[in-house]
Design a protein around this motif. Structure first.
Motif, mmCIF file in Angstrom:
data_model
loop_
_atom_site.group_PDB
_atom_site.id
_atom_site.type_symbol
_atom_site.label_atom_id
_atom_site.label_comp_id
_atom_site.label_asym_id
_atom_site.label_seq_id
_atom_site.Cartn_x
_atom_site.Cartn_y
_atom_site.Cartn_z
ATOM 1 N N ASP B 447 -78.318 -36.757 -57.957
ATOM 2 C CA ASP B 447 -76.472 -35.892 -58.021
ATOM 3 C C ASP B 447 -77.437 -34.533 -56.749
ATOM 4 O O ASP B 447 -78.092 -34.417 -57.893
ATOM 5 N N THR B 448 -76.536 -34.299 -56.526
ATOM 6 C CA THR B 448 -76.567 -32.809 -55.908
ATOM 7 C C THR B 448 -75.421 -32.259 -54.973
ATOM 8 O O THR B 448 -74.656 -32.940 -55.490
ATOM 9 N N ALA B 449 -75.942 -30.881 -54.826
ATOM 10 C CA ALA B 449 -75.047 -29.557 -55.081
ATOM 11 C C ALA B 449 -75.160 -28.697 -54.607
ATOM 12 O O ALA B 449 -76.198 -28.313 -54.566
ATOM 13 N N VAL B 450 -74.266 -28.146 -53.494
ATOM 14 C CA VAL B 450 -74.569 -26.679 -53.291
ATOM 15 C C VAL B 450 -74.264 -25.854 -54.181
ATOM 16 O O VAL B 450 -72.503 -26.065 -53.826
ATOM 17 N N ILE B 451 -74.310 -24.729 -54.040
ATOM 18 C CA ILE B 451 -73.705 -23.515 -54.856
ATOM 19 C C ILE B 451 -74.037 -22.406 -54.152
ATOM 20 O O ILE B 451 -74.725 -21.974 -53.446
ATOM 21 N N GLU B 452 -72.948 -21.310 -54.536
ATOM 22 C CA GLU B 452 -72.618 -20.597 -54.012
ATOM 23 C C GLU B 452 -73.085 -19.086 -55.222
ATOM 24 O O GLU B 452 -71.914 -19.465 -56.060
ATOM 25 N N GLY B 453 -73.284 -18.567 -54.868
ATOM 26 C CA GLY B 453 -72.726 -16.619 -55.472
ATOM 27 C C GLY B 453 -72.501 -16.234 -55.025
ATOM 28 O O GLY B 453 -71.905 -15.437 -54.102
ATOM 29 N N PRO B 454 -72.040 -14.964 -55.891
ATOM 30 C CA PRO B 454 -71.276 -13.947 -55.419
ATOM 31 C C PRO B 454 -71.932 -12.987 -54.216
ATOM 32 O O PRO B 454 -71.498 -12.211 -53.912
ATOM 33 N N ASP B 455 -73.532 -13.036 -54.780
ATOM 34 C CA ASP B 455 -73.819 -12.290 -53.442
ATOM 35 C C ASP B 455 -74.276 -12.784 -52.075
ATOM 36 O O ASP B 455 -75.504 -12.909 -51.433
ATOM 37 N N GLY B 456 -73.754 -14.259 -51.682
ATOM 38 C CA GLY B 456 -74.132 -15.258 -50.392
ATOM 39 C C GLY B 456 -75.157 -16.083 -51.144
ATOM 40 O O GLY B 456 -75.607 -16.873 -50.179
ATOM 41 N N GLN B 457 -75.580 -16.349 -52.645
ATOM 42 C CA GLN B 457 -76.799 -17.074 -52.021
ATOM 43 C C GLN B 457 -75.875 -18.368 -52.495
ATOM 44 O O GLN B 457 -75.399 -18.622 -52.980
ATOM 45 N N ARG B 458 -77.335 -19.762 -52.041
ATOM 46 C CA ARG B 458 -77.040 -20.470 -51.758
ATOM 47 C C ARG B 458 -77.865 -20.537 -51.975
ATOM 48 O O ARG B 458 -79.091 -20.747 -51.704
ATOM 49 N N VAL B 459 -77.705 -22.241 -53.954
ATOM 50 C CA VAL B 459 -78.864 -23.312 -53.761
ATOM 51 C C VAL B 459 -78.348 -24.628 -54.086
ATOM 52 O O VAL B 459 -77.187 -25.100 -54.185
ATOM 53 N N ARG B 460 -79.758 -25.398 -53.564
ATOM 54 C CA ARG B 460 -79.220 -26.486 -53.574
ATOM 55 C C ARG B 460 -79.542 -27.133 -54.572
ATOM 56 O O ARG B 460 -80.920 -26.523 -55.664
ATOM 57 N N LEU B 461 -78.981 -27.873 -55.440
ATOM 58 C CA LEU B 461 -79.039 -28.816 -56.833
ATOM 59 C C LEU B 461 -79.270 -30.044 -56.900
ATOM 60 O O LEU B 461 -78.897 -30.058 -55.807
ATOM 61 N N ILE B 462 -80.113 -30.595 -57.467
ATOM 62 C CA ILE B 462 -80.819 -31.553 -56.969
ATOM 63 C C ILE B 462 -81.230 -32.398 -58.573
ATOM 64 O O ILE B 462 -82.301 -31.868 -59.342
ATOM 65 N N ALA B 463 -80.079 -33.689 -59.136
ATOM 66 C CA ALA B 463 -80.710 -33.931 -60.596
ATOM 67 C C ALA B 463 -81.441 -35.169 -60.245
ATOM 68 O O ALA B 463 -81.091 -35.691 -59.366
ATOM 69 N N VAL B 464 -82.434 -34.884 -59.838
ATOM 70 C CA VAL B 464 -83.809 -36.778 -59.837
ATOM 71 C C VAL B 464 -83.306 -37.731 -60.362
ATOM 72 O O VAL B 464 -84.035 -37.347 -61.814
ATOM 73 N N PRO B 465 -82.772 -39.359 -60.251
ATOM 74 C CA PRO B 465 -82.864 -39.787 -61.514
ATOM 75 C C PRO B 465 -84.335 -40.496 -61.232
ATOM 76 O O PRO B 465 -85.571 -39.987 -61.111
ATOM 77 N N LYS B 466 -83.927 -40.864 -62.796
ATOM 78 C CA LYS B 466 -85.729 -41.743 -63.006
ATOM 79 C C LYS B 466 -86.459 -42.689 -62.401
ATOM 80 O O LYS B 466 -85.093 -43.314 -62.182
ATOM 81 N N PHE B 467 -87.367 -42.682 -61.698
ATOM 82 C CA PHE B 467 -87.959 -43.566 -60.563
ATOM 83 C C PHE B 467 -87.588 -45.220 -61.409
ATOM 84 O O PHE B 467 -87.217 -46.330 -60.881
ATOM 85 N N ARG B 468 -88.161 -45.448 -62.265
ATOM 86 C CA ARG B 468 -88.670 -46.446 -63.096
ATOM 87 C C ARG B 468 -86.845 -47.123 -63.306
ATOM 88 O O ARG B 468 -86.757 -48.041 -63.444
ATOM 89 N N ASP B 469 -86.251 -46.346 -63.527
ATOM 90 C CA ASP B 469 -84.862 -47.024 -63.800
ATOM 91 C C ASP B 469 -83.943 -47.206 -62.856
ATOM 92 O O ASP B 469 -83.125 -48.746 -62.050
#
Lengths: 457, 494
Positions: B447-469
């Motif tokens: 899963d992934t998303a971009v969130i924004e902060g109050p001062d214009g921060q932008r963060v890319r969030l990445i939930a990395v799955p288990k490769f084995r699965d």
């Protein structure tokens, strides 16, 4: 161009092996993309000649149909379940806006490995296919795709000595100019941390001497039985001396006077062995193997691995010392060989040893003890870096039929090599010599100790 | 069917295949989570210090946020006032307080229970969640003075775990509980500029040869390779290897693979490497006291070593340990020991030697942060989110990741339910600078998303799955922080 056909024919048809494009590219030193074409060519031609004589697996790259549920199973069957689970959770219990996946569509590229019989089905699952190539060829259909792992495992072991930075370009591996690698390469862990350095060195020289006379045999397997036959003609202990490994450190009685200088040289060598150039080792290690017969192969391997990280320094002094040591050693070796040859000649006739025994038997009754101590003394041990190697003299029991058809058991001195693996034999157990024929002659020995009567035979 | 499709389905051609050059990666790790070595590492400290320093460090930003929001907040003519200490709250007074959240949950493991109770029966298997359905959970807010229980209909909508620092607005009711009307968290800290640290170093004269910022490639992220001693389930790992080396697939994929400039392995490379066996492992093992050398299997580490050593000539690697890796179990997990990687060692730094340049093969801490192609990247092996997951309802890992960033805590539940080093002078898990990319490994699905902060921060969030699965490799474009997925799979009918 037919080189690859030969290779594939031999490996797929004759040896019934699985050949992947990577294995082929390594074996023929070609670009992996070219290897893919070779596999295709071979597959086409052979199956045109005889239908389904070669089986192929394909690697398909592209994007899958979004609505098509992944039908792939096998290994991931369990995981599919868990995935499903979390999907349902998502839809039912998570009211939060699925920000990431919702607003931007994440491109998903699929790389699927499939057997040739499934190829069409897999193709149908794809919305867009960017490439298909043969991954591997095998003689027949395979039940479990996982056996293809063996190809890569083999590559990693077989071509481990290749320097990836130099040789991988030809396989089409992506090159990286910025790679940082320490110049001093450490040995792989298989190499024992402490290796007796002196011994293998001599092995090599001995090997060189011998290989000059003998035609080099390409395979160890070939020489094995032959050597055994030779050995049979002689007494068992005569086979032992040619063992090259321990020669340095051990001496038969006749060469005992050489002990001090020899020790010195071996010590010298220990200190200089690190300076040995690599070339020599690699050149001579090959002929060395046929000779070692029952000497563990591991030693040769250790030697080679150790070469990898030797610092190549050779100052003038060292070279001189080396040359001198080498000369000494060669002479001693030669002498030793001669001596041993004599001994070998002596060994078979029973009388001579018997006489020897008689001579010794004329000594006081505590003979076994003195003999033991002699045997202990004679055991020469090289301790190099905590590892004990050497040869010792032991009494071996030997049974043979004499002219009258009686079984005669004799004790004969023999040399055997030992290493730290074996516990040091404190006392060679004096073995009872009793057989009807030898009784008269050796009665004295038999009476020496009543325990001999109960001794295990 | 395009032409490129058939390029390998033809007889050998004489034309040369191009040799691809890999995009370089600019890499500058931070030592945020490195612990002191040897004798400087102590375990005598009390964990209470962590909570104390955490509150001290995060109180200010929370107060700022709260003051801005609630300064002129009025209910029925009464203005909200700030109360400094939790115990100084007076009944009926509208006020706001700052403190550390503590979750009192009957199902949460409690070390005191473990000590006081004698267990004659086997303990139940570990729980997926600590939450109990019938509302027995209590949320408390504590500071140096004491604790107050929080209540109110507003609370269940909030994601809260033990250890996060929040400000709450409300009144104390008749039962002595604090009825919460609103809640504020520290929110994202200040975000450095891209190439910020790089430029400051360039100006400092440290890094003269690189003035410009080169066109960045992509970073490949994988987690949960799960290599175990069993044979015959690693073909997908082989495909991954061949893809990254640019040998598998067609020319397009090979060109794409050449644009991958770094591999980040986010934990759980080995499936059973942890020094503390799991409950299942213990149950499966027959009783034998002491160390059983026959039980040791060197195959997984050897295989991982060979795998990484095959990639290293072509691709720099950052390797984070995870829950099941042979590293220490308490966070921050320290780098995997180089002795585990006899083949890869040549590419890493000489241990104990400080160098300006990071190692080509960088065994990193978990969590870890550093600058990759100018971006500040924060990555973790996933235990932190997995533990937060147990406290809250729902499955949305991205939301949990977002909350953790807004709490400014990498591991909020440490040291309560997550093993942790007893930090004393500072809580290292506080996020002082907002990352651009936040990667968490070993999650159930991608899963992934971009969130924004109050001062214009932008963060890319990445939930990395288990490769084995899942067989999924995540590619992060280091120019625009776009994400794509490459999925490896075997087609096998059952």
């Amino acid at each position: 161009m037919d080189k690859f056909t030969d290779y594939l024919a031999v490996n797929v048809f004759n040896e019934q092996r699985v050949v992947s494009y990577r294995a082929l590219s390594r074996a023929l030193k070609v670009h992996s993309n070219l290897a893919k074409q070779m596999l295709y060519d071979f597959h086409q031609k052979q199956n045109a000649r005889k239908a389904s004589s070669v089986h192929a697996t394909y690697l398909i790259t592209g994007t899958r149909n979004p609505q098509q549920p992944a039908q792939t199973n096998g290994v991931h069957s369990q995981d599919e379940d868990s995935l499903m689970q979390s999907d349902t959770f998502m839809s039912s219990s998570a009211p939060e806006p699925d920000a990431g996946t919702g607003e931007e569509s994440i491109p998903v590229k699929s790389i699927i490995l499939a057997k040739e019989e499934d190829l069409e089905e897999v193709k149908n699952q794809f919305e867009n296919i960017t490439s298909i190539h043969i991954y591997s060829l095998e003689p027949g259909t395979i039940n479990d795709l996982q056996i293809l792992t063996d190809c890569n495992r083999e590559i990693s072991t077989k071509y481990a000595d290749e320097d990836p930075l130099q040789t991988w370009r030809q396989y089409g591996t992506i090159q990286n100019a910025n790679v940082k690698r320490r110049s001093m390469r450490r040995p792989p862990p298989a190499a024992a941390p402490i290796v007796p350095v002196a011994a293998p060195k001599d092995t090599i020289e001995a090997a060189e001497q011998r290989t000059a006379k003998r035609p080099p045999s390409p395979r160890m397997k070939d020489i094995g039985p032959k050597k055994k036959d030779e050995g049979k003609e002689k007494s068992p202990e005569t086979v032992a001396p040619p063992k090259p490994g321990p020669i340095v450190s051990s001496k038969p009685e006749t060469t005992r006077k050489f002990v001090p200088p020899k020790k010195e040289t071996s010590d010298l060598f220990k200190s200089f062995a690190k300076a040995k150039p690599k070339k020599q080792a690699s050149a001579s290690s090959a002929p060395q193997t046929p000779l070692t017969e029952d000497e563990p192969m591991a030693e040769a391997e250790e030697e080679e691995q150790e070469e990898d990280f030797r610092i190549k320094i050779s100052t003038k002094e060292e070279r001189e010392a080396k040359a001198k040591a080498k000369k000494d050693r060669e002479e001693q070796l030669r002498k030793m060989m001669e001596d041993e040859d004599e001994e070998m000649a002596d060994a078979p006739p029973a009388e001579t040893t018997a006489q020897e025994d008689e001579v010794e038997e004329s000594k006081p009754i505590d003979r076994p003890v003195s003999r033991d101590s002699a045997a202990d003394k004679e055991a020469t041990v090289t301790v190099s870096g905590g590892r004990r190697r050497g040869r010792r003299r032991v009494m071996k029991k030997k049974q043979m039929k004499d002219e009258d058809g009686y079984l005669v058991t004799k004790e004969e001195p023999a040399w055997e090599s030992f290493s730290e693996d074996e516990p040091e034999v404190k006392k060679a157990k004096p073995l009872a010599v009793n057989s009807s024929a030898a009784k008269g002659k050796k009665g004295k020995a038999g009476q020496g100790n009543i325990m001999n009567f109960f001794a295990k035979k | 069917m395009t032409n490129s499709l058939d390029v390998f389905l033809q007889s050998p051609t004489t034309n040369d295949f191009p040799n691809l050059e890999r995009t370089p990666s600019s890499y500058n790790p931070l030592q945020t989570y490195d612990l002191a070595k040897g004798n400087d590492k102590h375990y005598q400290q009390q964990y209470a210090d962590m909570y104390f320093t955490r509150l001290a460090m995060l109180k200010k930003p929370v107060e700022q946020v709260a003051a801005e929001a609630w300064d002129d907040f009025k209910i029925a003519g009464e203005t909200a006032k700030k109360v400094d200490r939790v115990l100084a709250v007076r009944q009926g007074q509208l006020c706001w307080i700052v403190g550390t959240v503590y979750m009192e949950m009957p199902l949460k493991p409690n070390v005191l229970d473990d000590i006081s109770k004698e267990h004659w029966i086997a303990a139940p298997p570990p729980r997926a969640k600590f939450t109990s359905p019938n509302g027995q959970d209590q949320i408390m807010l504590e500071d140096e003075s004491g604790r107050i229980r929080l209540t109110g209909s507003f609370l269940p909508m909030q994601l809260l775990v033990t250890g996060c620092i929040v400000a709450v607005l409300g009144t104390e009711n008749r039962d002595g509980e604090f009825d919460v009307v609103d809640l504020k968290v520290p929110d994202l800290p200040a975000q450095p500029e891209r190439w910020g640290r790089h430029h400051s170093q360039v100006q400092g004269g440290k890094n003269n040869q690189q003035n410009g910022t080169p066109q960045a490639g992509k970073m490949a992220i994988v987690s949960g390779l799960g290599i175990n001693g069993d044979e015959g389930d690693t073909l997908c790992v082989d495909l991954l290897l061949e893809y990254l080396l640019g040998e598998a697939a067609g020319p397009e994929s090979q060109v794409a693979a050449a644009n991958i400039s770094r591999l980040l392995v986010a934990g759980n490379s080995i499936s059973h490497g942890t020094p503390i066996p799991s409950r299942e492992d213990v149950a499966a093992k027959k009783k034998k006291y002491g160390y059983d050398p026959t039980a040791y299997n060197a195959a997984p580490t050897e295989r991982l070593d060979v795998l990484l050593a095959t990639l290293l000539p072509s691709l720099p690697i950052t390797l984070l340990p995870g829950l099941t890796d042979p590293a220490n179990v308490s966070l921050p997990q320290q780098p995997l020991h180089p002795a585990l990687f006899p083949h890869c060692r040549a590419y890493s730094l000489i241990p104990g030697e400080s160098s300006q340049d990071p190692g080509w093969f960088d065994t990193a801490t978990n969590p870890w942060q550093g600058d990759v192609d100018g971006w500040r990247v924060l990555a973790s092996g996933g235990q932190t989110v997995d533990d937060v997951f147990k406290y809250v309802e729902g499955e949305d890992r991205i939301e949990m990741m977002e909350s953790m960033l807004r709490w400014r805590l990498v591991a909020p539940t440490a040291p309560d339910t997550l093993w942790s080093y007893p930090f004393q002078l500072k809580d290292a898990f506080i996020i002082s600078e907002c990352p651009h990319v936040y990667i968490v490994g070993n999650q159930p699905k991608f899963d992934t998303a971009v969130i924004e902060g109050p001062d214009g921060q932008r963060v890319r969030l990445i939930a990395v799955p288990k490769f084995r699965d899942t067989g999924e490799l995540i590619l992060l474009d280091m120019e625009n922080l776009g994400v794509e997925v490459v999925k490896f799979d075997l087609f096998q009918k059952t």
